[in-house]
Design a protein around this motif. Structure first.
Motif, PDB file in Angstrom:
ATOM      1  N   GLU A   1      -2.547  74.589  74.227  1.00  0.00           N
ATOM      2  CA  GLU A   1      -3.122  74.242  75.639  1.00  0.00           C
ATOM      3  C   GLU A   1      -4.537  74.487  75.644  1.00  0.00           C
ATOM      4  O   GLU A   1      -5.200  75.622  75.532  1.00  0.00           O
ATOM      5  CB  GLU A   1      -2.459  74.985  76.826  1.00  0.00           C
ATOM      6  N   ASN A   2      -5.431  73.334  75.813  1.00  0.00           N
ATOM      7  CA  ASN A   2      -6.885  73.288  75.880  1.00  0.00           C
ATOM      8  C   ASN A   2      -7.395  73.734  74.324  1.00  0.00           C
ATOM      9  O   ASN A   2      -8.436  74.615  74.584  1.00  0.00           O
ATOM     10  CB  ASN A   2      -7.362  74.105  77.054  1.00  0.00           C
ATOM     11  N   GLY A   3      -6.823  73.685  73.426  1.00  0.00           N
ATOM     12  CA  GLY A   3      -6.976  73.936  72.125  1.00  0.00           C
ATOM     13  C   GLY A   3      -6.803  75.449  71.823  1.00  0.00           C
ATOM     14  O   GLY A   3      -7.163  76.103  70.929  1.00  0.00           O
ATOM     15  N   THR A   4      -6.210  76.390  72.612  1.00  0.00           N
ATOM     16  CA  THR A   4      -5.724  77.312  72.395  1.00  0.00           C
ATOM     17  C   THR A   4      -4.194  77.895  72.574  1.00  0.00           C
ATOM     18  O   THR A   4      -3.511  77.155  73.230  1.00  0.00           O
ATOM     19  CB  THR A   4      -6.389  78.460  73.381  1.00  0.00           C
ATOM     20  N   ALA A   5      -3.767  78.921  71.560  1.00  0.00           N
ATOM     21  CA  ALA A   5      -2.229  78.919  71.597  1.00  0.00           C
ATOM     22  C   ALA A   5      -1.706  79.772  72.806  1.00  0.00           C
ATOM     23  O   ALA A   5      -2.393  80.770  73.056  1.00  0.00           O
ATOM     24  CB  ALA A   5      -1.997  79.609  70.183  1.00  0.00           C
ATOM     25  N   GLN A   6      -0.850  79.393  73.328  1.00  0.00           N
ATOM     26  CA  GLN A   6      -0.439  80.167  74.689  1.00  0.00           C
ATOM     27  C   GLN A   6       1.023  80.487  74.308  1.00  0.00           C
ATOM     28  O   GLN A   6       1.927  79.560  74.003  1.00  0.00           O
ATOM     29  CB  GLN A   6      -0.542  79.372  75.920  1.00  0.00           C
ATOM     30  N   LEU A   7       1.532  81.528  74.734  1.00  0.00           N
ATOM     31  CA  LEU A   7       3.069  82.051  74.692  1.00  0.00           C
ATOM     32  C   LEU A   7       3.652  81.290  75.905  1.00  0.00           C
ATOM     33  O   LEU A   7       3.229  81.172  77.067  1.00  0.00           O
ATOM     34  CB  LEU A   7       3.211  83.525  74.632  1.00  0.00           C
ATOM     35  N   ILE A   8       4.845  80.821  75.420  1.00  0.00           N
ATOM     36  CA  ILE A   8       5.574  80.178  76.564  1.00  0.00           C
ATOM     37  C   ILE A   8       6.566  81.291  77.132  1.00  0.00           C
ATOM     38  O   ILE A   8       7.339  81.841  76.711  1.00  0.00           O
ATOM     39  CB  ILE A   8       6.581  79.021  76.136  1.00  0.00           C
ATOM     40  N   PRO A   9       6.519  81.163  78.695  1.00  0.00           N
ATOM     41  CA  PRO A   9       7.400  82.190  79.684  1.00  0.00           C
ATOM     42  C   PRO A   9       8.766  81.600  79.467  1.00  0.00           C
ATOM     43  O   PRO A   9       9.129  80.548  79.502  1.00  0.00           O
ATOM     44  CB  PRO A   9       6.851  81.881  80.980  1.00  0.00           C
ATOM     45  N   LEU A  10       9.456  82.577  78.942  1.00  0.00           N
ATOM     46  CA  LEU A  10      11.014  82.049  78.719  1.00  0.00           C
ATOM     47  C   LEU A  10      11.796  82.684  79.798  1.00  0.00           C
ATOM     48  O   LEU A  10      12.894  82.164  80.152  1.00  0.00           O
ATOM     49  CB  LEU A  10      11.355  82.842  77.164  1.00  0.00           C
ATOM     50  N   TYR A  11      11.876  83.787  80.181  1.00  0.00           N
ATOM     51  CA  TYR A  11      12.552  84.398  81.367  1.00  0.00           C
ATOM     52  C   TYR A  11      11.571  84.986  82.594  1.00  0.00           C
ATOM     53  O   TYR A  11      11.042  85.983  82.343  1.00  0.00           O
ATOM     54  CB  TYR A  11      13.326  85.614  80.688  1.00  0.00           C
ATOM     55  N   GLY A  12      11.488  84.245  83.371  1.00  0.00           N
ATOM     56  CA  GLY A  12      10.453  84.464  84.352  1.00  0.00           C
ATOM     57  C   GLY A  12       8.990  84.469  83.770  1.00  0.00           C
ATOM     58  O   GLY A  12       8.831  83.521  83.222  1.00  0.00           O
TER      59      GLY A  12
END
Length: 455
Positions: A18-29
C-alpha cells in the motif's frame, strides 16, 4: 492481486503493498497474526471443507474420488454433531487452542503442521492429509484477507525455511514445498513463488538502508533457525536476481517449539516422575517423558499414545518410589494434556525473557501444581539448542568469508535475550545488532518480493 504469505510454524501472517510499503493485513479484528493451529470436531471435516470450495469441475471430481471415504465420514459426522456445514465444526488460531484445551480428548487438533511437512518416510495418505490441513489453514487466512482487501488474491509469494528438516534435506525440502504448492493451488492461488524466510526478513530491513551493508540475518522462527549473509543497500535493492548478493546460508530445524519442548522436558517433567528413583535401582525410563513433550514429532506422539507405553507406565507404578509423581504423568496422558503442558512451557519461556522467575500454572493436572523456574534454569535447559544456533551463525559467516556490518535478528524466538547474548559472544560489541519486527518482518519482506515478482 498479489500478497506475501508467511505460513509460519507458530503464526501465520499476510502482507500487501500500500503506497509502496508492505503492510500486514488484519485477519482477526486488528490482529495480523493467527496461531498455526486447527481444531476439527471430526478429522474428515477438513476434507469436506476443501471439497466445498473447489470451483473447477475436473478438480472437484478428482478430489472427490481421492477423498471418497473421508467425505462419506464427514456426511455422517455432520449428522452426529447436528451441523449444516462442516465449517461450523472447524476452528483456527486461538479459537482452535481454546476448543482443544477445553476438551482435549475430543475432536482433532493439530499445532504447527509446517513442522511435519518435511518428515522422512511420509506415506501418500499422510501427504494427502497435510495438503488438506495446510489448504484449510491457507483458505481461512486467504478468505479473511480478501474480505479486508475487498479483492481476490491470486498471486502469492510464500516463505520457506532453508531446510525443513536436517536429515535428507534435499528430499525433505522438495516434499514440503510440493505440499505447500499443492495446498496453495487448491485454495485458489494461481501463481505461487517461494522465497527463503531469512531473505524475506532481510528485504524488509533493506528498504530502510541508506548505504550498502553486509547483513547477517538471523531468523529464529517457531520451527527453524535460518542464517543468511547478504549484501544489501541502495545498489542491490532493485535487482530481481539476488544470487550474487547471497554470500552464505545455513538453516536447521531448531526453533521456538524446540525451546518450549526442552523447557517442558527438563523443568516440568521431573514434577511428573521423570528422573524418579526406582525400587529396582534402575533409572526411570526417559522415553515416555521425552515423547510426551515432543509434540512436533509424529513418531514420538504415536509411540507415547501406543498401548505399549500404557503397559510400561502400569509396570512403573509398581516400581517407582514416587508414585504420586508418576500418577500425575499418567493422568496427563489419559487426559491428552501434553499439548497444554507444552503450551504453558511456551508462555513461561516468553515470561522468562523479561522476568527473573516464573511459575507454571498446571492446575488442569492438579489444583495446586505450579512448578517454578528461574531465568538461569531456562538458560541452562536451552544450552544445547543455543550451541546449535551458534554453529549455524558461525557456518554462515565462514561460507561468506567476511564478518557482517550488522546482525539483523528476527523471528518470534529471537526476542529472547539468550539469542542477543549469544550473538554478542560470537561477534563482540563492535558489530551492531538490529531487531526486526520479530513476528512481521518475514511477511512484510515477502510482500516486498511479491511486488517485484508480480507487480
Amino acid at each position: 492481486m498479489f500478497v506475501g504469505f508467511d505460513y509460519g510454524t507458530s503464526n501465520c501472517a499476510m502482507s500487501f503493498i500500500e503506497n509502496g510499503t508492505a503492510q500486514l493485513i488484519p485477519l482477526y479484528g486488528g490482529d495480523a497474526f493467527v496461531p498455526s493451529t486447527l481444531y476439527a470436531l471430526e478429522r474428515s471435516f477438513i476434507a469436506e471443507l476443501i471439497a466445498a470450495q473447489l470451483t473447477d469441475e475436473s478438480d472437484k471430481r478428482s478430489y472427490a474420488q481421492k477423498r471418497a471415504a473421508l467425505l462419506s465420514q464427514a456426511r455422517a459426522g455432520k449428522i452426529e454433531h447436528d451441523l449444516d456445514q462442516v465449517d461450523e465444526g472447524i476452528f483456527f488460531g486461538s479459537e482452535a487452542i481454546a476448543h482443544y484445551i477445553s476438551a482435549p480428548g475430543e475432536g482433532y487438533f493439530i499445532k504447527s503442521p509446517k513442522s511435519f511437512l518435511g518428515a522422512s518416510g511420509l506415506r501418500q495418505q499422510s501427504v494427502d492429509f497435510f495438503e488438506d490441513v495446510v489448504a484449510a489453514m491457507m483458505l481461512n487466512i486467504k478468505n479473511r484477507a480478501e474480505q479486508h482487501l475487498q479483492a481476490d488474491i491470486t498471486q502469492v509469494v510464500i516463505g520457506r525455511p532453508v531446510n525443513f528438516q536436517g536429515i535428507n534435506a534435499l528430499e525433505s525440502n522438495q516434499q514440503a514445498q510440493t505440499i505447500l504448492a499443492a495446498a496453495g493451488k487448491r485454495v485458489g492461488f494461481t501463481d505461487i513463488e517461494f522465497l527463503f524466510e531469512p531473505l524475506a526478513a532481510g528485504f524488509d530491513f533493506e528498504t530502510r538502508l541508506t548505504e550498502n551493508k553486509t547483513v547477517l540475518v538471523v531468523d529464529v522462527g517457531g520451527g527453524t533457525t535460518d542464517c543468511s549473509m547478504v549484501l544489501m543497500g541502495p545498489q542491490h535493492i532493485q535487482q530481481l536476481d539476488r544470487a550474487q548478493d547471497f554470500l552464505g546460508h545455513t538453516g536447521e530445524r531448531i526453533g521456538g517449539n524446540d525451546f518450549d519442548i526442552q523447557l517442558a522436558q527438563k523443568i516440568l517433567m521431573p514434577h511428573f516422575g521423570m528422573l524418579s528413583p526406582l525400587k529396582t535401582g534402575l533409572p526411570m525410563p526417559l522415553m515416555p517423558f521425552v515423547n510426551a513433550m515432543a509434540i512436533n514429532d509424529i513418531g514420538a506422539q504415536t509411540e507415547f499414545y501406543d498401548a505399549k507405553t500404557g503397559f510400561l507406565l502400569e509396570r512403573l507404578t509398581r516400581e517407582t518410589n514416587e508414585l504420586e509423581l508418576l500418577e500425575r504423568f499418567i493422568k496427563m496422558r489419559e487426559g491428552r494434556h501434553n499439548f497444554a503442558v507444552v503450551r504453558e512451557a511456551e508462555l513461561g519461556k516468553i515470561a522468562l525473557s523479561s522476568q527473573a522467575r516464573h511459575r507454571f500454572p498446571l492446575d488442569f493436572i492438579e489444583p495446586t501444581l505450579a512448578p517454578e523456574c528461574s531465568a538461569g534454569d531456562y538458560a541452562e535447559a536451552s544450552a544445547q539448542l543455543l550451541q546449535k544456533i551458534a554453529a549455524l551463525i558461525s557456518e554462515a559467516t565462514l561460507q561468506a568469508g567476511i564478518k557482517p556490518h550488522v546482525v539483523y535478528i528476527t523471528g518470534g524466538s529471537a526476542k529472547s535475550p539468550l539469542i542477543r547474548n549469544l550473538i554478542r559472544e560470537l561477534f563482540g560489541d563492535e558489530i551492531a545488532i538490529v531487531d526486526g519486527d520479530h513476528f512481521g518482518s518475514v511477511a512484510a519482506g515477502l510482500g516486498v518480493w511479491a511486488k517485484r515478482v508480480f507487480g
